[in-house]
Design a protein around this motif. Structure first.
Motif, mmCIF file in Angstrom:
data_model
loop_
_atom_site.group_PDB
_atom_site.id
_atom_site.type_symbol
_atom_site.label_atom_id
_atom_site.label_comp_id
_atom_site.label_asym_id
_atom_site.label_seq_id
_atom_site.Cartn_x
_atom_site.Cartn_y
_atom_site.Cartn_z
ATOM 1 N N GLU A 33 0.809 -1.218 0.000
ATOM 2 C CA GLU A 33 0.000 0.000 0.000
ATOM 3 C C GLU A 33 0.845 1.271 0.000
ATOM 4 O OE1 GLU A 33 -3.306 0.590 0.080
ATOM 5 O OE2 GLU A 33 -4.248 -1.323 0.526
ATOM 6 N N VAL A 34 1.919 1.289 0.778
ATOM 7 C CA VAL A 34 2.722 2.509 0.927
ATOM 8 C C VAL A 34 3.441 2.841 -0.380
ATOM 9 C CG1 VAL A 34 4.642 3.557 2.179
ATOM 10 C CG2 VAL A 34 2.966 2.160 3.406
ATOM 11 N N LEU A 35 3.979 1.842 -1.039
ATOM 12 C CA LEU A 35 4.657 2.077 -2.314
ATOM 13 C C LEU A 35 3.664 2.494 -3.394
ATOM 14 C CD1 LEU A 35 7.131 -0.948 -2.265
ATOM 15 C CD2 LEU A 35 7.707 1.471 -1.951
ATOM 16 N N ILE A 36 2.496 1.884 -3.393
ATOM 17 C CA ILE A 36 1.460 2.270 -4.360
ATOM 18 C C ILE A 36 1.050 3.722 -4.151
ATOM 19 C CG2 ILE A 36 -0.944 1.892 -5.037
ATOM 20 C CD1 ILE A 36 -0.463 -1.108 -4.475
ATOM 21 N N ARG A 37 0.873 4.109 -2.897
ATOM 22 C CA ARG A 37 0.497 5.495 -2.582
ATOM 23 C C ARG A 37 1.586 6.468 -3.021
ATOM 24 N NH1 ARG A 37 -3.953 8.377 -1.771
ATOM 25 N NH2 ARG A 37 -4.785 6.618 -0.548
ATOM 26 N N ALA A 38 2.857 6.088 -2.818
ATOM 27 C CA ALA A 38 3.961 6.953 -3.237
ATOM 28 C C ALA A 38 3.985 7.117 -4.753
ATOM 29 C CB ALA A 38 5.289 6.372 -2.747
ATOM 30 N N LEU A 39 3.674 6.046 -5.471
ATOM 31 C CA LEU A 39 3.632 6.112 -6.932
ATOM 32 C C LEU A 39 2.477 6.988 -7.391
ATOM 33 C CD1 LEU A 39 5.348 4.857 -9.174
ATOM 34 C CD2 LEU A 39 3.698 2.983 -9.293
ATOM 35 N N TYR A 40 1.364 6.899 -6.683
ATOM 36 C CA TYR A 40 0.210 7.755 -6.987
ATOM 37 C C TYR A 40 0.569 9.226 -6.777
ATOM 38 C CZ TYR A 40 -4.134 10.260 -6.043
ATOM 39 O OH TYR A 40 -5.146 11.187 -6.023
ATOM 40 N N GLU A 41 1.209 9.537 -5.659
ATOM 41 C CA GLU A 41 1.558 10.921 -5.353
ATOM 42 C C GLU A 41 2.602 11.475 -6.322
ATOM 43 O OE1 GLU A 41 2.676 10.699 -1.259
ATOM 44 O OE2 GLU A 41 0.598 10.648 -0.546
ATOM 45 N N ARG A 42 3.410 10.604 -6.873
ATOM 46 C CA ARG A 42 4.411 11.037 -7.848
ATOM 47 C C ARG A 42 3.763 11.390 -9.188
ATOM 48 N NH1 ARG A 42 7.686 9.015 -11.856
ATOM 49 N NH2 ARG A 42 9.763 9.968 -11.959
ATOM 50 N N GLY A 43 2.594 10.818 -9.478
ATOM 51 C CA GLY A 43 1.891 11.126 -10.721
ATOM 52 C C GLY A 43 2.238 10.231 -11.886
ATOM 53 N N THR A 44 2.883 9.103 -11.624
ATOM 54 C CA THR A 44 3.272 8.192 -12.703
ATOM 55 C C THR A 44 2.035 7.693 -13.446
ATOM 56 O OG1 THR A 44 5.100 7.491 -11.288
ATOM 57 C CG2 THR A 44 4.680 6.184 -13.248
ATOM 58 N N ASN A 45 2.147 7.614 -14.778
ATOM 59 C CA ASN A 45 0.973 7.369 -15.621
ATOM 60 C C ASN A 45 1.262 6.269 -16.635
ATOM 61 O OD1 ASN A 45 -1.629 7.793 -16.497
ATOM 62 N ND2 ASN A 45 -1.136 9.600 -17.716
ATOM 63 N N GLY A 46 0.188 5.731 -17.228
ATOM 64 C CA GLY A 46 0.326 4.762 -18.321
ATOM 65 C C GLY A 46 0.940 3.447 -17.900
ATOM 66 N N LEU A 47 0.728 3.010 -16.675
ATOM 67 C CA LEU A 47 1.386 1.814 -16.155
ATOM 68 C C LEU A 47 0.777 0.543 -16.730
ATOM 69 C CD1 LEU A 47 1.605 3.002 -12.452
ATOM 70 C CD2 LEU A 47 3.541 2.670 -14.011
ATOM 71 N N LYS A 48 1.638 -0.453 -16.940
ATOM 72 C CA LYS A 48 1.208 -1.782 -17.366
ATOM 73 C C LYS A 48 1.414 -2.711 -16.170
ATOM 74 C CE LYS A 48 2.834 -0.739 -22.037
ATOM 75 N NZ LYS A 48 3.512 0.512 -21.670
ATOM 76 N N VAL A 49 0.326 -3.071 -15.517
ATOM 77 C CA VAL A 49 0.379 -3.760 -14.238
ATOM 78 C C VAL A 49 0.132 -5.250 -14.403
ATOM 79 C CG1 VAL A 49 -0.777 -4.000 -12.010
ATOM 80 C CG2 VAL A 49 -0.276 -1.725 -12.917
ATOM 81 N N VAL A 50 0.948 -6.046 -13.702
ATOM 82 C CA VAL A 50 0.724 -7.486 -13.588
ATOM 83 C C VAL A 50 0.457 -7.771 -12.121
ATOM 84 C CG1 VAL A 50 1.651 -9.794 -13.961
ATOM 85 C CG2 VAL A 50 2.289 -7.924 -15.510
ATOM 86 N N SER A 51 -0.758 -8.211 -11.809
ATOM 87 C CA SER A 51 -1.136 -8.466 -10.423
ATOM 88 C C SER A 51 -2.348 -9.384 -10.423
ATOM 89 C CB SER A 51 -1.474 -7.157 -9.700
ATOM 90 O OG SER A 51 -1.753 -7.379 -8.332
ATOM 91 N N ASN A 52 -2.491 -10.201 -9.383
ATOM 92 C CA ASN A 52 -3.639 -11.100 -9.320
ATOM 93 C C ASN A 52 -4.949 -10.336 -9.490
ATOM 94 O OD1 ASN A 52 -5.093 -13.668 -8.545
ATOM 95 N ND2 ASN A 52 -5.764 -12.303 -6.902
ATOM 96 N N ASN A 53 -5.099 -9.235 -8.781
ATOM 97 C CA ASN A 53 -6.271 -8.381 -8.913
ATOM 98 C C ASN A 53 -5.825 -6.931 -8.848
ATOM 99 O OD1 ASN A 53 -5.934 -9.327 -5.976
ATOM 100 N ND2 ASN A 53 -7.129 -7.459 -5.756
ATOM 101 N N CYS A 54 -6.755 -6.036 -9.059
ATOM 102 C CA CYS A 54 -6.389 -4.610 -9.147
ATOM 103 C C CYS A 54 -6.923 -3.833 -7.952
ATOM 104 C CB CYS A 54 -6.901 -4.022 -10.459
ATOM 105 S SG CYS A 54 -5.899 -2.633 -11.043
ATOM 106 N N GLY A 55 -6.841 -4.435 -6.770
ATOM 107 C CA GLY A 55 -7.287 -3.759 -5.566
ATOM 108 C C GLY A 55 -8.802 -3.641 -5.520
ATOM 109 N N VAL A 56 -9.279 -2.782 -4.671
ATOM 110 C CA VAL A 56 -10.709 -2.480 -4.592
ATOM 111 C C VAL A 56 -10.848 -0.968 -4.713
ATOM 112 C CG1 VAL A 56 -11.167 -4.488 -3.134
ATOM 113 C CG2 VAL A 56 -10.697 -2.282 -2.062
ATOM 114 N N ASP A 57 -12.075 -0.508 -4.798
ATOM 115 C CA ASP A 57 -12.286 0.935 -4.918
ATOM 116 C C ASP A 57 -11.699 1.650 -3.703
ATOM 117 O OD1 ASP A 57 -13.844 0.915 -7.386
ATOM 118 O OD2 ASP A 57 -15.348 -0.129 -6.193
ATOM 119 N N GLY A 58 -10.658 2.456 -3.935
ATOM 120 C CA GLY A 58 -10.078 3.260 -2.872
ATOM 121 C C GLY A 58 -8.931 2.627 -2.107
#
Length: 251
Positions: A33-58
């Protein structure tokens, strides 16, 4: 050998727009969660994500998704995120769905240097034959569909060829870790984290407890430090922030 970074913002500062990203977690268990939040705050865009699921709303990757920062997802389960469904069906998001065990093995294979492997999972379905909608148009028609995959018989049984996955970066969460990047996961929070850690060319781990080198017994280490390039120590509050997806109690 000291891979500890001052904070999450520093650890993800060089992840560029359009990067591919393997992310650990299953539901909300073991999500970085903390690394994801840091990436969000940095404004990184256009990501290609590999993950079992994509979280939940919020929560989890749902934070990046709702901000329109994710362009493509390779995953196996998407049922808990309404925004994910909206973007996918509306043509805003490309999605490659793959069987859960196949996804796990694709990450493991990529991390082990295995380019491809055969599996019986998906034989006789659109997973092998092609035609799964990867991207829709805004009117709901299929813009991009999955291609057919190579199949081959072994001992009279058909198998489908799947390719290993490697990504530019990986974000994972561990229970304990040391300065060298050796990681230990706890119970269900292990899930996809070791596999994501292996698949990333640069792996960043947030750890709930940072220990000195030598404090971890060699036989308890789940991911050796050779797979991990950066370590971020969480605060007590960050380590304790573990949301429950669906809380149920007895009457």
């Amino acid at each position: 050998m000291n891979k500890v970074r001052a904070g999450a913002a520093e650890a993800v500062a060089d992840i560029p727009d359009g990067a591919s990203l393997a992310v650990g977690g299953f539901g909300l268990s073991g999500v970085p969660e903390v690394l994801i939040r840091a990436l969000y705050e940095r404004g990184t865009n256009g990501l290609k994500v590999v993950s079992n699921n994509c979280g939940v709303d919020g929560r989890g990757l749902g934070i990046l998704l709702s901000a329109g920062r994710i362009a493509r997802v390779t995953g196996s389960y998407v049922g808990e995120n309404k925004e994910f469904a909206r973007q996918y069906l509306g043509g805003e998001l490309e999605v490659e769905l793959t069987p859960q065990g196949t996804l796990a093995e694709r990450l493991r294979a990529g991390g082990a240097g295995i380019p491809a492997f055969y599996t019986p999972a998906g034989v006789g379905t659109q997973v092998a034959n092609g035609g799964l909608p990867w991207r829709h148009t805004p009117d709901g028609t299929v813009a991009v569909a999955s291609p057919p995959k190579e199949t081959r018989d072994f001992a009279g049984r058909p198998y489908v060829l799947e390719h290993g996955i490697t990504t530019d970066f990986a974000l994972v969460r561990a229970w304990r870790g040391d300065h060298h990047g050796n990681l230990v996961f706890r119970r269900a929070a292990a899930n996809f984290n070791p596999l994501a850690a292996m698949a990333g060319r640069i792996t960043v781990a947030e750890v709930e407890e940072l220990v000195e080198p030598g404090a971890l017994r060699p036989d308890e280490i789940h991911v050796p430090g050779v797979y991990v390039q950066r370590v971020v120590a969480l605060t007590a509050g960050q380590a304790a922030d573990k949301p429950i997806e669906k809380r149920t109690v007895r009457p």
